[in-house]
Design a protein around this motif. Structure first.
Motif, PDB file in Angstrom:
ATOM      1  N   SER A  14       0.822  -1.213   0.000  1.00  9.48           N
ATOM      2  CA  SER A  14       0.000   0.000   0.000  1.00  9.48           C
ATOM      3  C   SER A  14       0.855   1.261   0.000  1.00  9.48           C
ATOM      4  O   SER A  14       0.336   2.365  -0.186  1.00  9.48           O
ATOM      5  CB  SER A  14      -0.923   0.019   1.226  1.00  9.48           C
ATOM      6  OG  SER A  14      -0.185   0.149   2.423  1.00  9.48           O
ATOM      7  N   GLN A  15       2.166   1.112   0.201  1.00  9.20           N
ATOM      8  CA  GLN A  15       3.062   2.257   0.204  1.00  9.20           C
ATOM      9  C   GLN A  15       3.909   2.259  -1.064  1.00  9.20           C
ATOM     10  O   GLN A  15       4.222   1.200  -1.601  1.00  9.20           O
ATOM     11  CB  GLN A  15       3.975   2.215   1.433  1.00  9.20           C
ATOM     12  CG  GLN A  15       3.235   2.344   2.747  1.00  9.20           C
ATOM     13  CD  GLN A  15       4.167   2.305   3.943  1.00  9.20           C
ATOM     14  OE1 GLN A  15       5.385   2.272   3.791  1.00  9.20           O
ATOM     15  NE2 GLN A  15       3.604   2.310   5.138  1.00  9.20           N
ATOM     16  N   PRO A  16       4.280   3.445  -1.542  1.00  6.01           N
ATOM     17  CA  PRO A  16       5.141   3.492  -2.735  1.00  6.01           C
ATOM     18  C   PRO A  16       6.493   2.873  -2.439  1.00  6.01           C
ATOM     19  O   PRO A  16       7.008   2.972  -1.320  1.00  6.01           O
ATOM     20  CB  PRO A  16       5.259   4.994  -3.021  1.00  6.01           C
ATOM     21  CG  PRO A  16       4.952   5.663  -1.719  1.00  6.01           C
ATOM     22  CD  PRO A  16       3.960   4.788  -1.027  1.00  6.01           C
ATOM     23  N   LEU A  17       7.057   2.215  -3.433  1.00  7.12           N
ATOM     24  CA  LEU A  17       8.384   1.615  -3.325  1.00  7.12           C
ATOM     25  C   LEU A  17       9.369   2.562  -4.004  1.00  7.12           C
ATOM     26  O   LEU A  17       9.180   2.926  -5.168  1.00  7.12           O
ATOM     27  CB  LEU A  17       8.396   0.251  -3.994  1.00  7.12           C
ATOM     28  CG  LEU A  17       9.681  -0.583  -3.893  1.00  7.12           C
ATOM     29  CD1 LEU A  17      10.041  -0.859  -2.447  1.00  7.12           C
ATOM     30  CD2 LEU A  17       9.506  -1.890  -4.666  1.00  7.12           C
ATOM     31  N   ILE A  18      10.392   2.972  -3.284  1.00 11.40           N
ATOM     32  CA  ILE A  18      11.334   3.970  -3.781  1.00 11.40           C
ATOM     33  C   ILE A  18      12.755   3.437  -3.685  1.00 11.40           C
ATOM     34  O   ILE A  18      13.131   2.814  -2.695  1.00 11.40           O
ATOM     35  CB  ILE A  18      11.245   5.285  -2.968  1.00 11.40           C
ATOM     36  CG1 ILE A  18       9.808   5.815  -2.933  1.00 11.40           C
ATOM     37  CG2 ILE A  18      12.179   6.345  -3.558  1.00 11.40           C
ATOM     38  CD1 ILE A  18       9.634   7.023  -2.025  1.00 11.40           C
ATOM     39  N   VAL A  19      13.527   3.672  -4.725  1.00 12.13           N
ATOM     40  CA  VAL A  19      14.979   3.486  -4.678  1.00 12.13           C
ATOM     41  C   VAL A  19      15.590   4.850  -4.959  1.00 12.13           C
ATOM     42  O   VAL A  19      15.221   5.516  -5.940  1.00 12.13           O
ATOM     43  CB  VAL A  19      15.464   2.444  -5.697  1.00 12.13           C
ATOM     44  CG1 VAL A  19      16.987   2.474  -5.815  1.00 12.13           C
ATOM     45  CG2 VAL A  19      15.005   1.051  -5.293  1.00 12.13           C
ATOM     46  N   ARG A  85      22.586  16.338  -4.496  1.00  7.38           N
ATOM     47  CA  ARG A  85      21.567  16.083  -5.509  1.00  7.38           C
ATOM     48  C   ARG A  85      20.933  14.735  -5.225  1.00  7.38           C
ATOM     49  O   ARG A  85      21.636  13.763  -4.949  1.00  7.38           O
ATOM     50  CB  ARG A  85      22.166  16.085  -6.919  1.00  7.38           C
ATOM     51  CG  ARG A  85      22.652  17.438  -7.400  1.00  7.38           C
ATOM     52  CD  ARG A  85      22.986  17.394  -8.885  1.00  7.38           C
ATOM     53  NE  ARG A  85      23.377  18.708  -9.400  1.00  7.38           N
ATOM     54  CZ  ARG A  85      24.615  19.070  -9.643  1.00  7.38           C
ATOM     55  NH1 ARG A  85      25.598  18.205  -9.437  1.00  7.38           N
ATOM     56  NH2 ARG A  85      24.893  20.270 -10.115  1.00  7.38           N
ATOM     57  N   ALA A  86      19.617  14.675  -5.294  1.00 11.12           N
ATOM     58  CA  ALA A  86      18.894  13.433  -5.026  1.00 11.12           C
ATOM     59  C   ALA A  86      18.232  12.934  -6.302  1.00 11.12           C
ATOM     60  O   ALA A  86      17.649  13.718  -7.068  1.00 11.12           O
ATOM     61  CB  ALA A  86      17.835  13.645  -3.942  1.00 11.12           C
ATOM     62  N   TYR A  87      18.332  11.636  -6.519  1.00 11.53           N
ATOM     63  CA  TYR A  87      17.722  10.976  -7.673  1.00 11.53           C
ATOM     64  C   TYR A  87      16.878   9.816  -7.144  1.00 11.53           C
ATOM     65  O   TYR A  87      17.358   9.018  -6.329  1.00 11.53           O
ATOM     66  CB  TYR A  87      18.790  10.423  -8.618  1.00 11.53           C
ATOM     67  CG  TYR A  87      19.811  11.434  -9.077  1.00 11.53           C
ATOM     68  CD1 TYR A  87      19.672  12.111 -10.284  1.00 11.53           C
ATOM     69  CD2 TYR A  87      20.939  11.696  -8.304  1.00 11.53           C
ATOM     70  CE1 TYR A  87      20.618  13.028 -10.710  1.00 11.53           C
ATOM     71  CE2 TYR A  87      21.889  12.614  -8.722  1.00 11.53           C
ATOM     72  CZ  TYR A  87      21.727  13.280  -9.923  1.00 11.53           C
ATOM     73  OH  TYR A  87      22.673  14.195 -10.337  1.00 11.53           O
ATOM     74  N   MET A  88      15.643   9.711  -7.617  1.00 13.65           N
ATOM     75  CA  MET A  88      14.764   8.651  -7.129  1.00 13.65           C
ATOM     76  C   MET A  88      13.893   8.083  -8.233  1.00 13.65           C
ATOM     77  O   MET A  88      13.435   8.822  -9.121  1.00 13.65           O
ATOM     78  CB  MET A  88      13.852   9.189  -6.019  1.00 13.65           C
ATOM     79  CG  MET A  88      14.533   9.425  -4.681  1.00 13.65           C
ATOM     80  SD  MET A  88      13.563  10.538  -3.630  1.00 13.65           S
ATOM     81  CE  MET A  88      13.915  12.128  -4.411  1.00 13.65           C
ATOM     82  N   VAL A  89      13.673   6.785  -8.173  1.00 15.93           N
ATOM     83  CA  VAL A  89      12.659   6.134  -8.995  1.00 15.93           C
ATOM     84  C   VAL A  89      11.651   5.517  -8.035  1.00 15.93           C
ATOM     85  O   VAL A  89      12.008   5.004  -6.975  1.00 15.93           O
ATOM     86  CB  VAL A  89      13.262   5.060  -9.927  1.00 15.93           C
ATOM     87  CG1 VAL A  89      14.064   5.705 -11.039  1.00 15.93           C
ATOM     88  CG2 VAL A  89      14.134   4.073  -9.163  1.00 15.93           C
ATOM     89  N   VAL A  90      10.381   5.599  -8.407  1.00 19.20           N
ATOM     90  CA  VAL A  90       9.317   5.139  -7.530  1.00 19.20           C
ATOM     91  C   VAL A  90       8.285   4.359  -8.334  1.00 19.20           C
ATOM     92  O   VAL A  90       8.081   4.621  -9.523  1.00 19.20           O
ATOM     93  CB  VAL A  90       8.650   6.343  -6.814  1.00 19.20           C
ATOM     94  CG1 VAL A  90       8.082   7.334  -7.830  1.00 19.20           C
ATOM     95  CG2 VAL A  90       7.552   5.885  -5.860  1.00 19.20           C
ATOM     96  N   THR A  91       7.674   3.401  -7.684  1.00 19.33           N
ATOM     97  CA  THR A  91       6.605   2.646  -8.326  1.00 19.33           C
ATOM     98  C   THR A  91       5.486   2.371  -7.343  1.00 19.33           C
ATOM     99  O   THR A  91       5.710   2.257  -6.135  1.00 19.33           O
ATOM    100  CB  THR A  91       7.124   1.311  -8.890  1.00 19.33           C
ATOM    101  OG1 THR A  91       6.041   0.617  -9.521  1.00 19.33           O
ATOM    102  CG2 THR A  91       7.683   0.421  -7.796  1.00 19.33           C
ATOM    103  N   GLU A  92       4.292   2.303  -7.887  1.00 17.27           N
ATOM    104  CA  GLU A  92       3.132   1.839  -7.118  1.00 17.27           C
ATOM    105  C   GLU A  92       2.942   0.338  -7.333  1.00 17.27           C
ATOM    106  O   GLU A  92       1.903  -0.214  -7.008  1.00 17.27           O
ATOM    107  CB  GLU A  92       1.894   2.629  -7.536  1.00 17.27           C
ATOM    108  CG  GLU A  92       2.006   4.116  -7.189  1.00 17.27           C
ATOM    109  CD  GLU A  92       0.960   4.967  -7.868  1.00 17.27           C
ATOM    110  OE1 GLU A  92       0.019   4.392  -8.468  1.00 17.27           O
ATOM    111  OE2 GLU A  92       1.081   6.200  -7.810  1.00 17.27           O
TER     112      GLU A  92
END
Length: 233
Positions: A14-19, A85-92
């Protein structure tokens, strides 16, 4: 070039998954020392002695999900004084390959690191520090080859890439990993709040605080959400 990376996996769909990754420049050593100095000064606060979350902070360093507010506040204030600097990819978790969380996390690490390798292709080496977590050892062994293959696939040709040196570290040993931990926590709360733009919402204000440091926030479902060239605010 030093990258400090982490992921938000906890098995909760139920929470976004982030790297995510934080890039520190030539002053990375100074930033690490300042975080250690802050940890030392905050650890000396006698008023919080005996509080379980505070004792955990004393033992392991800064961690967004468990730090008491008396500790997290000064760390957030510190983050505003440094350059990163921050870089992120996220998925539902609906448009990435793999059914198990570990498979999703590996795919996302490959995607993010291949993009960063292309971005920094003129560097000789990328030193990547990933926070120690269960199941990451096998993923880390596969990452260098997988990242190169993905980078060549993205560019459509063989291109020079920096050597990728990946080390799994404990938060206590490399306290700079706390920066990406705090950044991802703010992003996760904001996404769960429906990407609110209402300044009355704390999740919106917290996101606005860290957005100036975001070079890229990319969703596999929505595409690019925010970037340094195209910020939301």
């Amino acid at each position: 070039m030093k990258l400090f990376m982490d992921e938000s996996g906890n098995g909760n769909v139920s929470q976004p998954l982030i790297v995510g990754a934080v890039e520190l420049g030539e002053d990375a050593g100074d930033v690490e020392q300042k975080i250690r100095d802050l940890h030392r000064s905050q650890s000396a606060r006698s008023s919080l002695a005996g509080l379980p979350s505070f004792e955990e902070f004393r033992e392991n360093g800064f961690h967004s999900s468990t730090d008491p507010r008396e500790v997290s506040g000064p760390f957030l204030d510190f983050m505003r004084t440094i350059f990163f600097r921050a870089y992120m990819v996220v998925t539902e978790q609906t448009r990435v390959p793999g059914k198990m969380e570990a498979e999703l996390i590996e795919f996302m690490y490959v995607k993010l690191l291949s993009d960063l390798s292309i971005r920094h292709r003129h560097e000789s080496e990328l030193l990547c520090y990933i926070e120690q977590s269960e199941g990451m050892e096998s993923i880390i062994r596969r990452l260098p080859d997988s990242v190169v293959r993905q980078a060549f696939k993205t560019t459509g040709k063989t291109v020079p890439l920096p050597q990728l040196t990946i080390t799994m570290v404990a938060k206590r040993d490399h306290m700079s990993t706390a920066i990406i931990d705090y950044v991802m926590a703010a992003v996760s709360r904001w996404l769960q709040a429906g990407c609110t733009t209402n300044s009355k919402d704390w999740a919106c204000r917290a996101f606005r605080d860290i957005e100036p440091f975001i070079s890229m926030l990319y969703s596999f479902e929505r595409g690019r959400i925010s970037s340094r060239k195209d910020p939301l605010h």
